[in-house]
Design a protein around this motif. Structure first.
Motif, short mmCIF file in Angstrom:
data_model
loop_
_atom_site.label_atom_id
_atom_site.label_comp_id
_atom_site.label_asym_id
_atom_site.label_seq_id
_atom_site.Cartn_x
_atom_site.Cartn_y
_atom_site.Cartn_z
N GLY A 179 -16.74 -13.64 -52.07
CA GLY A 179 -15.35 -13.64 -52.52
C GLY A 179 -14.43 -12.88 -51.58
N LEU A 180 -14.88 -12.63 -50.35
CA LEU A 180 -14.13 -11.81 -49.41
C LEU A 180 -13.74 -12.60 -48.15
CD1 LEU A 180 -16.27 -8.53 -49.56
CD2 LEU A 180 -14.25 -9.11 -50.92
N ALA A 192 -10.13 -19.95 -43.33
CA ALA A 192 -11.47 -20.26 -42.82
C ALA A 192 -12.40 -19.05 -42.86
CB ALA A 192 -11.37 -20.78 -41.39
N ARG A 193 -11.83 -17.86 -43.01
CA ARG A 193 -12.65 -16.65 -43.03
C ARG A 193 -13.24 -16.36 -44.41
NH1 ARG A 193 -12.03 -13.76 -38.40
NH2 ARG A 193 -11.20 -15.15 -36.80
N TYR A 194 -12.84 -17.11 -45.41
CA TYR A 194 -13.31 -16.82 -46.77
C TYR A 194 -14.80 -17.12 -46.93
CZ TYR A 194 -13.74 -16.97 -51.84
OH TYR A 194 -14.13 -16.75 -53.13
N ASN A 195 -15.51 -16.18 -47.55
CA ASN A 195 -16.94 -16.34 -47.84
C ASN A 195 -17.12 -16.50 -49.34
OD1 ASN A 195 -19.69 -16.16 -48.25
ND2 ASN A 195 -19.99 -14.37 -46.96
N PRO A 196 -17.42 -17.70 -49.83
CA PRO A 196 -17.53 -17.89 -51.28
C PRO A 196 -18.67 -17.10 -51.90
CG PRO A 196 -18.26 -19.85 -50.07
CD PRO A 196 -17.62 -18.95 -49.07
N ASN A 242 -16.67 -6.81 -43.40
CA ASN A 242 -16.89 -5.39 -43.12
C ASN A 242 -15.77 -4.47 -43.59
OD1 ASN A 242 -19.39 -5.84 -41.60
ND2 ASN A 242 -18.05 -6.78 -40.06
N PHE A 243 -14.53 -4.93 -43.49
CA PHE A 243 -13.40 -4.05 -43.78
C PHE A 243 -12.66 -4.56 -45.01
CE2 PHE A 243 -14.22 -3.68 -39.24
CZ PHE A 243 -14.39 -2.30 -39.13
N PHE A 244 -12.79 -3.86 -46.11
CA PHE A 244 -12.20 -4.31 -47.36
C PHE A 244 -10.67 -4.25 -47.31
CE2 PHE A 244 -11.06 -3.93 -51.89
CZ PHE A 244 -11.66 -5.10 -52.34
N PHE A 245 -10.14 -3.28 -46.60
CA PHE A 245 -8.69 -3.16 -46.47
C PHE A 245 -8.11 -4.44 -45.86
CE2 PHE A 245 -4.66 -1.60 -44.85
CZ PHE A 245 -4.28 -0.67 -45.81
N ARG A 246 -8.81 -4.99 -44.87
CA ARG A 246 -8.34 -6.23 -44.25
C ARG A 246 -8.40 -7.40 -45.23
NH1 ARG A 246 -11.58 -5.79 -38.44
NH2 ARG A 246 -10.53 -3.91 -37.68
N HIS A 247 -9.44 -7.42 -46.05
CA HIS A 247 -9.53 -8.47 -47.07
C HIS A 247 -8.31 -8.45 -47.97
CE1 HIS A 247 -10.92 -10.82 -50.49
NE2 HIS A 247 -10.67 -9.77 -51.25
N CYS A 248 -7.89 -7.25 -48.40
CA CYS A 248 -6.74 -7.13 -49.29
C CYS A 248 -5.47 -7.63 -48.60
CB CYS A 248 -6.56 -5.69 -49.74
SG CYS A 248 -7.89 -5.11 -50.80
N GLY A 275 -12.76 1.55 -51.42
CA GLY A 275 -12.87 2.19 -50.12
C GLY A 275 -12.56 1.25 -48.98
N TRP A 276 -12.29 1.83 -47.81
CA TRP A 276 -11.91 1.06 -46.63
C TRP A 276 -12.97 0.04 -46.24
CZ3 TRP A 276 -7.67 0.79 -43.41
CH2 TRP A 276 -7.86 0.19 -42.16
N ALA A 277 -14.23 0.45 -46.26
CA ALA A 277 -15.32 -0.43 -45.83
C ALA A 277 -15.85 -1.25 -47.01
CB ALA A 277 -16.46 0.38 -45.22
N VAL A 278 -16.35 -2.44 -46.70
CA VAL A 278 -17.00 -3.27 -47.72
C VAL A 278 -18.36 -2.65 -48.04
CG1 VAL A 278 -18.07 -5.52 -48.16
CG2 VAL A 278 -15.84 -5.40 -47.02
N ASP A 279 -18.63 -2.51 -49.33
CA ASP A 279 -19.94 -2.04 -49.78
C ASP A 279 -20.86 -3.25 -49.88
OD1 ASP A 279 -22.12 -0.83 -50.89
OD2 ASP A 279 -21.17 -0.33 -52.80
N PRO A 280 -21.88 -3.35 -49.03
CA PRO A 280 -22.72 -4.55 -49.04
C PRO A 280 -23.49 -4.76 -50.34
CG PRO A 280 -23.65 -2.86 -47.62
CD PRO A 280 -22.29 -2.39 -48.01
N ASP A 281 -23.75 -3.68 -51.08
CA ASP A 281 -24.48 -3.80 -52.34
C ASP A 281 -23.83 -2.87 -53.37
OD1 ASP A 281 -26.18 -4.16 -54.43
OD2 ASP A 281 -27.96 -3.33 -53.44
#
Length: 353
Positions: free
Chosen positions: A146-147, A139-143, A151-157, A189-195
């Motif tokens: 794709g994440l 339910a957390r997926y954002n089409p 905010n936290f890319f490490f958590r996405h992985c 990187g650890w954080a999601v890059d918004p752009d």
């Protein structure tokens, strides 16, 4: 047709380029096997009479490691009293997951799936401590991005890895979401890059780069994709002269070195091959040198206090089947086999019920 042939030949070249034949080196398999057994034995010494280990949520982390090593965290050897290690994980889950943090959901899901694979069948990821872990995570997926985490890319992985291990299909945008976050130097990187296109990304690091590359491989990105080469070049360029890795530009530590080893294998390269040899020392030798006589791994010399976290990262890296191994380190849990071997070599006992 011509494009297909080119990609196939490139794929074969990458494999031969990465998994270079070891030069006059004996396999470290027996040493790795002993190291894992000693580390798991040390983890057992941390277990309390109520079945738990460490702080809130740590029981689930340890249950995952125990299952990876082929032991049942709900079995007698992990039940010091009336409650097993896996039962302690279930006891902790409602509080640990109160915020529904993506990373925490992923870690608990991995533990439950792995435990079921080695016989802890009374635990269901669809109804674990009153929580449907897979539904919560999906339910957390954002089409749009794709994440799974904004905010936290490490958590996405971690979410990608957990869902794949649970046998869940990934949305088609997941791979592109990961690729879009790769930095120009090949890192993540650890954080999601918004752009990602604005040129102002936060610096990447070895740990997140490793998890990102593992997530891409588990998500099905072919090995000939240039993202692998770019990331592995980043990892290779940041290897220290002592053979290990550190977070950012810091000194060599167990966690970063273990993640790097894990990632090298995931991308089809050999962590004990000449490419990663530094002054006669392999990254695997560096990792093994961080283990104490107790079986625990230290973070790094002079900073031994983070033993549990260091051991948490070291065990999966040592459990991987390495190129050149003539047998498996231990009775491995399926996700490693899916990654490193052909389907015909997967243990039939390791499937997800």
């Amino acid at each position: 047709m011509r494009r297909f042939v080119f990609r196939f030949l490139l794929f074969l070249w990458l494999l031969s380029f990465g998994a270079a034949v070891r030069a006059d080196a004996d396999s470290s398999l027996p040493v790795r096997r002993n190291a894992v057994e000693a580390a798991v034995a040390w983890l057992r010494t941390l277990q309390r009479p109520d079945g738990s280990v460490g702080s809130l949520g740590t029981s689930c982390d340890v249950a995952w490691l125990v299952a990876l090593a082929g032991q049942n965290p709900d079995g007698p050897e992990w039940t010091p009293g009336s409650r097993s290690l896996m039962a302690a994980c279930a006891d902790e889950a409602p509080t640990f997951l109160a915020r529904r943090d993506v990373g925490r959901l992923a870690k608990v899901l991995r533990a439950v799936v792995a435990a079921r694979a080695v016989g802890a069948n009374r635990f269901d990821p669809r109804a674990f401590a009153g929580i449907d872990l897979t539904a919560e995570l999906e339910a957390r997926y954002n089409p749009a991005t794709g994440l799974y985490d904004a905010n936290f890319f490490f958590r996405h992985c971690l979410a990608v890895l957990a869902l794949v291990e649970a046998g869940r299909p990934l949305p088609p945008g997941v791979v592109n979401g990961i690729l879009a976050q790769q930095r120009p130097d090949g890192s993540w990187g650890w954080a999601v890059d918004p752009d990602p296109s604005d040129g102002f990304a936060t610096p990447g690091d070895i740990d997140t780069t490793g998890r990102s590359l593992q997530a891409l491989r588990r998500a099905g990105l072919p090995l000939y994709h240039p993202a692998y080469t770019r990331a592995l070049t980043y990892i290779q360029n940041r290897q220290h002269e002592d053979g290990g890795w550190g977070l950012m530009d810091g000194p060599t530590n167990t966690n970063s070195t273990a993640v790097a080893v894990d990632t090298i294998i995931a991308a089809g390269w050999d962590p004990e091959g000449p490419r990663f040899l530094r002054h006669g020392r392999t990254p695997v030798a560096v990792l093994l040198s961080m283990q104490e006589a107790s079986g625990a791994f230290i973070y790094r010399p002079g900073a031994e206090e983070s033993r549990l976290l260091a051991t948490y990262d070291a065990i999966p890296a040592l459990l991987q089947p390495y190129p050149g191994d003539d047998e498996l380190p231990l009775r491995l849990y399926t996700p490693f086999m899916r990654l490193s071997h052909s389907p015909s070599s997967v243990f039939s006992a390791g499937g997800i019920p």
